[in-house]
Design an enzyme around this catalytic site. Structure first.
Site, PDB file in Angstrom:
ATOM      1  N   SER A 167      -1.729 -10.323 -13.666  1.00 43.42           N
ATOM      2  CA  SER A 167      -1.280  -9.584 -14.835  1.00 43.42           C
ATOM      3  C   SER A 167      -1.577 -10.408 -16.075  1.00 43.42           C
ATOM      4  O   SER A 167      -1.600 -11.644 -16.027  1.00 43.42           O
ATOM      5  CB  SER A 167       0.227  -9.319 -14.753  1.00 43.42           C
TER       6      SER A 167
ATOM      7  N   ALA B 136       0.809  -1.228   0.000  1.00 40.91           N
ATOM      8  CA  ALA B 136       0.000   0.000   0.000  1.00 40.91           C
ATOM      9  C   ALA B 136       0.839   1.273   0.000  1.00 40.91           C
ATOM     10  O   ALA B 136       0.275   2.371   0.026  1.00 40.91           O
ATOM     11  CB  ALA B 136      -0.933   0.001   1.207  1.00 40.91           C
TER      12      ALA B 136
ATOM     13  N   TYR C  51       8.358 -13.899 -13.019  1.00 43.75           N
ATOM     14  CA  TYR C  51       7.209 -13.000 -12.966  1.00 43.75           C
ATOM     15  C   TYR C  51       6.001 -13.618 -13.653  1.00 43.75           C
ATOM     16  O   TYR C  51       4.890 -13.635 -13.094  1.00 43.75           O
ATOM     17  CB  TYR C  51       7.549 -11.660 -13.621  1.00 43.75           C
TER      18      TYR C  51
ATOM     19  N   GLY D 184      -1.520  -0.023  -5.064  1.00 41.35           N
ATOM     20  CA  GLY D 184      -1.872  -0.269  -3.674  1.00 41.35           C
ATOM     21  C   GLY D 184      -2.207   1.003  -2.938  1.00 41.35           C
ATOM     22  O   GLY D 184      -3.210   1.080  -2.214  1.00 41.35           O
TER      23      GLY D 184
ATOM     24  N   GLY E 187       1.966   3.186  -5.898  1.00 41.15           N
ATOM     25  CA  GLY E 187       1.317   2.580  -7.048  1.00 41.15           C
ATOM     26  C   GLY E 187      -0.143   2.250  -6.836  1.00 41.15           C
ATOM     27  O   GLY E 187      -0.898   2.961  -6.173  1.00 41.15           O
TER      28      GLY E 187
END
Length: 336
Positions: free
Chosen positions: A170, A39, A210, A44, A42
């Site tokens: 993503s 958080a 990723y 978050g 970005g």
């Protein structure tokens, strides 16, 4: 993109911001708790700001208390001191001990029912590294750390039902080839372990930690939905693509930063990128209930990679995740 939009929420689009989602839906969440991992910046941070506008108690899970307190000050400033109920707690998703400490601190300091667990934190494209448990760092943080956090908070989520788990994934999850065997069979645990816990030098074209971690994020949400439905528990779960690369501070290498700067000229802002996860956190239960386990983009259901819809494979991924966590805890890695 090779996916088909199935259903779009209201009039929300890729240009809708998280604040506009909250303003349109008008949710009131006083007396309820929300956790947002990652958080500090970005998506978050912007999700935390928008969720704080609902009146919820927003718990900022950040890598350190210092970064969490700094984020808390910015959230309070953005929303207004008289309208926020924000708590910052440290959470290092690369350390099972830190995750355990976070869960204990949450139980100690937060009495409100846990209505939303927003699993937003994550590592991007970076060099090889390992967590304290010896797992490849990106997979360890993005998936296994969040998986363990869910395990520790499961009772709080179920006690607060109806509640939700929202997982930021993503579209990169599509790049990986299928994890099913050559004849479509579900792989054995050892085979799957080797596939997802990529060792140094184990990368290939499209096969990166990723991309693997984002596939795991989607499969976690899919399998969690199945398990809750089978038990008749009203905990919804969703995965999502937040946005095409935007300027969030996510990239660590110079090449990723340059790419993000270039694509930011054509893509969404962080507030726009946070819109889908905020929608999934506060959207109408009658609309979202039948869509639990699905993958979203721009506040709409889109088709995920077929692996994400494969019940047997998702169940095997869940089984392996449980085993990896259990093995690490047996080694004493969850001790403070």
């Amino acid at each position: 993109r090779a996916c088909r939009v199935r259903r779009r929420a209201m009039a929300f689009t890729g240009k809708t911001t998280a604040d506009e989602v909250v303003a349109a839906l008008g949710p009131r969440m006083e007396g309820q708790a929300v956790i947002v991992t990652g958080a500090h910046s970005g998506f978050g941070f912007h999700s935390a700001v928008s969720l704080a506008r609902t009146g919820a108690k927003v718990v900022l899970a950040c890598r350190s208390q210092i970064s969490g307190d700094e984020a808390k000050g910015r959230v309070t400033e953005a929303v207004g001191a008289g309208h926020t109920n924000v708590l910052a707690l440290p959470l290092d998703l690369g350390s099972l001990a830190s995750i355990g400490a976070f869960a204990r601190a949450f139980d100690e300091h937060v009495e409100e029912p846990l209505k939303v667990l927003l699993l937003n934190a994550g590592l991007g494209y970076r060099g090889y590294g390992e967590t304290q448990s010896g797992w490849e760092e990106t997979v360890g943080v993005n998936h296994l750390g969040h998986f363990y956090l869910y395990q520790l908070l499961q009772q709080r989520l179920e006690a607060a039902q109806p509640s939700r788990v929202v997982v930021v994934a993503s579209d990169s999850h599509r790049i990986e080839s299928s994890w099913l065997g050559p004849d479509g069979e579900v792989p054995e645990l050892d085979t799957l372990r080797e596939r997802i816990l990529i060792g140094r030098g184990g990368y290939g074209i499209g096969h990166t930690p990723y991309n693997v971690s984002k596939r795991l994020n989607c499969m976690f949400a899919s399998e969690l939905a199945r398990r809750m439905q089978q038990r008749g528990v009203d905990v919804l779960s969703f995965s999502l693509h937040p946005a095409t690369m935007v300027n969030t501070g996510f990239g660590r290498t110079w090449l990723v930063r340059v790419a993000m700067w270039f694509t930011s000229l054509f893509s969404r802002t962080p507030q726009q990128g946070a819109a889908t996860q905020v929608y999934l956190a506060v959207g109408d239960a009658a609309e979202l209930g039948p869509l639990s386990g699905k993958y979203f983009d721009e506040c709409a259901v889109v088709e995920a990679h077929p692996d994400v819809e494969h019940a047997g494979l998702c169940a095997r991924v869940w089984e392996l995740s449980e085993r990896l966590i259990a093995e690490a805890l047996e080694r004493g890695e969850g001790s403070a």
